[in-house]
Design an enzyme around this catalytic site. Sequence first.
Site, mmCIF file in Angstrom:
data_model
loop_
_atom_site.group_PDB
_atom_site.id
_atom_site.type_symbol
_atom_site.label_atom_id
_atom_site.label_comp_id
_atom_site.label_asym_id
_atom_site.label_seq_id
_atom_site.Cartn_x
_atom_site.Cartn_y
_atom_site.Cartn_z
ATOM 1 N N GLU A 1 18.699 9.745 15.345
ATOM 2 C CA GLU A 1 19.761 10.024 14.374
ATOM 3 C C GLU A 1 21.155 9.948 14.994
ATOM 4 O O GLU A 1 22.115 10.476 14.428
ATOM 5 C CB GLU A 1 19.560 11.412 13.761
ATOM 6 C CG GLU A 1 18.296 11.584 12.958
ATOM 7 C CD GLU A 1 18.296 10.837 11.641
ATOM 8 O OE1 GLU A 1 19.208 10.007 11.406
ATOM 9 O OE2 GLU A 1 17.379 11.083 10.834
ATOM 10 N N HIS B 1 14.387 15.418 3.613
ATOM 11 C CA HIS B 1 14.674 15.319 5.044
ATOM 12 C C HIS B 1 15.072 16.661 5.650
ATOM 13 O O HIS B 1 14.307 17.219 6.419
ATOM 14 C CB HIS B 1 15.765 14.263 5.267
ATOM 15 C CG HIS B 1 15.927 13.837 6.680
ATOM 16 N ND1 HIS B 1 16.336 12.561 7.035
ATOM 17 C CD2 HIS B 1 15.761 14.497 7.854
ATOM 18 C CE1 HIS B 1 16.391 12.464 8.348
ATOM 19 N NE2 HIS B 1 16.054 13.632 8.869
#
Length: 224
Positions: free
Chosen positions: A82, A164
């Site tokens: 990420e 998420h």
Amino acid sequence: MARAECLGNDDVLRQQLVAVARRLNGSGLNQGTSGNLSVRIDGGLLVTPSSLPYEQMTTGDLVALDLSGQPLQSGQRRPSSEWRLHADVLASRPEAQAVLHCHPVHATALACHDRPIPAFHYMVAVAGGDDIRCAPYATFGTAALSAHVVRALVERQACLMARHGLVTLGSDLEAALRIAVEVETLAKMYLQALQLGEPPLLDAEQMEAVHAQFKGLHYGQQDQ
């Protein structure tokens, strides 16, 4: 290029980042190796590495990148998948110094239903607005996900991520962590309130008064 030349003296920031990362799982905000953190440095950011348990992570395991994802130092570990999310949020919010992403159970449960957290409780204002938005779903690590999150964070310091988790930002790592704790607490309260049906919401005028009260008391201003 030597580390001192490209990064400067970032030892304190590295120590802080490792310490806050280790607190994530202990606080219940995260599980296993999921989640990631970053802090702004000269020329880019420091971000946690990929797939390394926080209890095993040391300051030397952190990865220094520029905001396009290029390494600032050779021989580093692979950055979190990420990293782009962190870089894009920091690029879009020059006042922010740290970004925290985690998978807290209650906030993620709401995100799995694409549900934002509305003004059911005045503390929603701690994230900077009258609600805590839920960014649309996109595959993890992609530019599409980063773009959704950047939009959801406009005039906010936190947002949920559909199916998420949670993202927060702050003036430092401690500020980002404090907001994450507040949002997860609100998510838990909201889920429990929903057991009795949709709770009544504070209106725009009432929330405006909350924001004014926060400002007058300097509440949370260290996080802005």
